[in-house]
Design a protein around this motif. Structure first.
Motif, PDB file in Angstrom:
ATOM      1  N   THR A   1       0.824  -1.217   0.000  1.00 48.47           N
ATOM      2  CA  THR A   1       0.000   0.000   0.000  1.00 48.47           C
ATOM      3  C   THR A   1       0.854   1.262   0.000  1.00 48.47           C
ATOM      4  OG1 THR A   1      -1.751  -1.178   1.168  1.00 48.47           O
ATOM      5  CG2 THR A   1      -1.825   1.231   1.202  1.00 48.47           C
ATOM      6  N   LYS A   2       1.855   1.331   0.909  1.00 45.67           N
ATOM      7  CA  LYS A   2       2.707   2.513   0.962  1.00 45.67           C
ATOM      8  C   LYS A   2       3.471   2.697  -0.342  1.00 45.67           C
ATOM      9  CE  LYS A   2       3.774   4.743   4.169  1.00 45.67           C
ATOM     10  NZ  LYS A   2       3.330   6.096   4.595  1.00 45.67           N
ATOM     11  N   GLY A   3       3.956   1.588  -0.920  1.00 52.06           N
ATOM     12  CA  GLY A   3       4.686   1.684  -2.187  1.00 52.06           C
ATOM     13  C   GLY A   3       3.805   2.175  -3.319  1.00 52.06           C
ATOM     14  N   ALA A   4       2.584   1.622  -3.413  1.00 57.60           N
ATOM     15  CA  ALA A   4       1.661   2.048  -4.473  1.00 57.60           C
ATOM     16  C   ALA A   4       1.294   3.519  -4.316  1.00 57.60           C
ATOM     17  CB  ALA A   4       0.404   1.181  -4.454  1.00 57.60           C
ATOM     18  N   GLU A   5       1.109   3.956  -3.059  1.00 61.76           N
ATOM     19  CA  GLU A   5       0.772   5.362  -2.824  1.00 61.76           C
ATOM     20  C   GLU A   5       1.908   6.278  -3.276  1.00 61.76           C
ATOM     21  OE1 GLU A   5      -0.370   8.300   0.941  1.00 61.76           O
ATOM     22  OE2 GLU A   5       0.639   6.380   1.263  1.00 61.76           O
TER      23      GLU A   5
END
Length: 677
Positions: free
Chosen positions: A121-125
């Motif tokens: 999630t953090k990477g995609a954001e």
């Protein structure tokens, strides 16, 4: 409304119902399986798209799926805390992961949640934020690149419009993805909070309200919580991964699977290195048999791929020769040679810096502005200008071709300025004598160090790019009627039809064809009359085309309808117009020599009379030009067209107007009279 449109609306309504009304366990199981199926479908689609815009609905779909998943979380939490039951799917997932040890199962679940939140999630954001910023920053450069290709003739107007729309859609998409990714992050946090609520309040409710022992409560609610978390976090993990895939996707001709296999295995020799490394690991206490099998598999794969690469590269020369020979014989190659560009600008190699943006050349941008300027002034869309260098030209020479024919040429000195002399006998500044190419005025090429002095002495000093752009503008104006064909006329009519469909239908195809309308518009452009006011032009054609199909005569009617425009064009803001009038003898002579035929009318005047009239007009114009004033020839409406035809070859720059083409309030001042002799 279509069924699939209705299903989306019903789905949103169902989500709202899930947030309010308790659902039975079997329905929760159905909805959970639907959620997993949708998440799986989304990630498969994202892997098979060639570019992000092929999945442009993804940001909106992401919000709906997140809302659906949160609705399921609320429903399952209500069912777990109230009944200690959330359906067979949740119970099965929890029992499978936990097994006989609730603590180990819970730890595994926590690891899954941490991976989903911190890594995916953090990477995609972050990727969404960077992609959105880079896309917006790159928009001006992409727009300029499209304009440059359009001006160079590499793409058509339609292709340029499509590419601009694609650039705008990409910016909108990545901006939407940047916002939608925040929902994914919020969903992951909400999932963690819901898990904690289920465990803590489940233990309290189980022991206080359901009379369970601590062991029974921990087994029941831990199993259901882990099961609920899994059926929620697995789709969330798939959606977050799909988000990362979509925003990191580079536009290619293949999908993700083909790109990975093609690019990862594009160097077969590297597989031998990998095989050797794995084999050497087998010499350590690691399982020798296992490492040997893997190393052998890598080595065999590398060998097979290497053989295929060699077969592809070893194409017989004879086959290539035959292919080239067949391509030369192809009819298409010959047909392509017949195409002629509407507008071509060719230049010698010394003028390459004019169009090379890396060397400061801005001619491409200037041509864009020229085409816009002519669209506003004349109401006609000039076709894209094909720009190319030509080694057959002199290094400093350039030329303009309209439909394959040379209409203008000139010479530029890029390290000089063009200074137009205020007086024919003025020689204050030394320079290379020449003529200003657009208007033929005497001028000089001067070096940069003399520019200030020239301006002090009253010279008009112009840089080379401005010289050539002015020349191009004037030549395109003069030849606008040649550039307006039936295709361009049809495009103008289609544009007019959007707001005046009834007017267009009344004029064409009956009583006038597209060719007839094109001739009328070309006649107007030939005399530098703007055709931008198409509604007035078509209204006039609708009124008079039923009486005559003579395009020259229809042009005269249209000119009279454009009296306000023509008066403003020649009188300007002063509402005063200096004219050279024609005598009654000249008008009688012309009107008595008009011959009518079935194909139209023409002037059958003897050569001597024609020469006399032309010479008289020239003398009168010369007298006025000494006073530095521009004038027009004014005559009656019945002879205006024939007077213009008479002067067209010898004095093409002279405007000929009729009394009906002038507004009543304009002040007409006669500065000369044209006589027969």
């Amino acid at each position: 409304m279509k069924l699939r449109d209705l299903s989306v609306l019903l789905g949103v309504i169902l989500i709202i119902i899930m947030l309010v009304i308790p659902l039975p366990g079997w329905l929760l199981s159905v909805l959970i399986l639907c959620n997993i199926s949708l998440a799986l479908l989304v990630i498969l689609v994202s892997m098979n798209t060639q570019e992000a815009l092929q999945f442009s609905i993804f940001p909106s779909l992401l919000l709906l799926l997140t809302l659906f998943r949160l609705g399921l979380n609320v429903s399952t939490t209500r069912s777990i805390l109230s009944k200690a039951d959330a359906g067979g799917v949740v119970d099965t997932f929890g029992s499978f992961v936990i097994g006989n040890n609730p603590l180990v199962g819970f730890v595994v679940f926590i690891i899954l949640v941490i991976i989903q939140y911190i890594v995916i999630t953090k990477g995609a954001e972050r990727v969404s934020e960077v992609s959105a910023r880079f896309t917006l920053d790159a928009m001006p450069g992409k727009q300029m690149s499209i304009d440059a290709d359009l001006n160079a003739g590499l793409i058509s107007e339609q292709e340029a419009r499509e590419r601009r729309e694609k650039v705008e859609n990409e910016a909108d998409f990545h901006g939407s993805m940047d916002g939608a990714s925040k929902f994914v992050k919020g969903d992951a946090i909400a999932g963690i909070i819901i898990v904690l609520i289920n465990i803590i309040f489940g233990l309290i409710i189980g022991m206080v309200q359901m009379d369970m022992t601590f062991q029974e409560a921990i087994n029941t609610f831990m199993r259901l919580t882990v099961g609920d978390g899994l059926v929620s976090q697995i789709p969330a993990l798939l959606i977050a991964t799909a988000t990362g895939i979509v925003v990191t996707r580079v536009t290619t001709e293949g999908n993700l699977g083909s790109d990975v296999s093609d690019q990862l295995l594009q160097y077969p020799k590297l597989l031998f290195i990998a095989a050797g490394t794995i084999f050497l690991l087998g010499l350590t206490p690691i399982n020798f048999m296992l490492t040997t099998i893997i190393a052998a598999f890598l080595a065999i794969s590398g060998y097979v791929l290497l053989q295929k690469t060699k077969e592809t590269e070893q194409v017989p020369d004879e086959a290539l020769d035959e292919e080239d020979s067949e391509s030369m014989k192809s009819t298409e190659n010959v047909v392509n040679l017949l195409s002629v560009d509407p507008v071509e600008f060719e230049f010698g190699y010394a003028l390459i810096p004019l169009v090379d943006s890396s060397q400061g050349g801005d001619l491409l941008d200037r041509i864009v502005m020229i085409r816009r300027q002519l669209a506003i002034e004349l109401g006609v869309v000039i076709p894209v200008v094909r720009i190319r260098d030509n080694i057959q030209l002199e290094p400093n020479e350039y030329r303009l071709k309209i439909k394959g024919n040379e209409v203008a040429k000139g010479e530029l000195l890029l390290d000089h300025y063009l200074a137009m002399t205020p007086d024919l006998d003025d020689d204050h500044i030394d320079g290379i004598q020449t003529k200003e190419p657009a208007f033929g005025l005497p001028a000089k090429w001067i070096s940069e160090d003399k520019k200030e002095d020239a301006e002090i002495f009253g010279y008009t000093v112009v840089d080379p790019p401005s010289v050539v752009s002015t020349h191009l503008t004037e030549e395109m104006k003069r030849n606008a009627h040649n550039l307006l064909g039936r295709k361009e006329t049809k495009e103008l009519m289609d544009h007019l039809r959007e707001d005046y469909s009834i007017l267009v239908d009344e004029v064409t195809p009956d009583p006038l064809s597209i060719g007839d309308i094109q001739k009328v518009l070309a006649n107007l452009l030939k005399e530098n009359i703007s055709i931008r006011n198409l509604p007035v032009i078509f209204e006039t054609l609708a009124d008079f085309a039923k009486m005559t199909n003579d395009t020259d005569l229809l042009t005269e009617y249209v000119r009279q309808s454009l009296a306000i425009q023509i008066t403003k064009q020649y009188a300007g803001e002063s509402d005063a117009l200096k004219v050279i009038t024609t005598s009654a003898d000249v008008e009688n002579l012309i009107s008595t020599n008009i011959q009518q035929t079935e194909h139209g009318s023409y002037l059958a005047l003897d050569p001597q009379s024609q020469e006399n009239i032309i010479q008289n007009v020239y003398k009168e114009v010369e007298k006025v030009s000494l006073q530095h004033e521009n004038v027009v020839v004014l005559c009656s409406p019945t002879v205006r067209m024939y007077m213009k035809q008479l002067l067209e070859r010898s004095l093409p720059q002279i405007a000929v107007l009729s009394y009906n083409e002038l507004e009543p309030n304009v002040q007409v001042q006669s500065v000369g009279v044209v006589n027969v002799a």
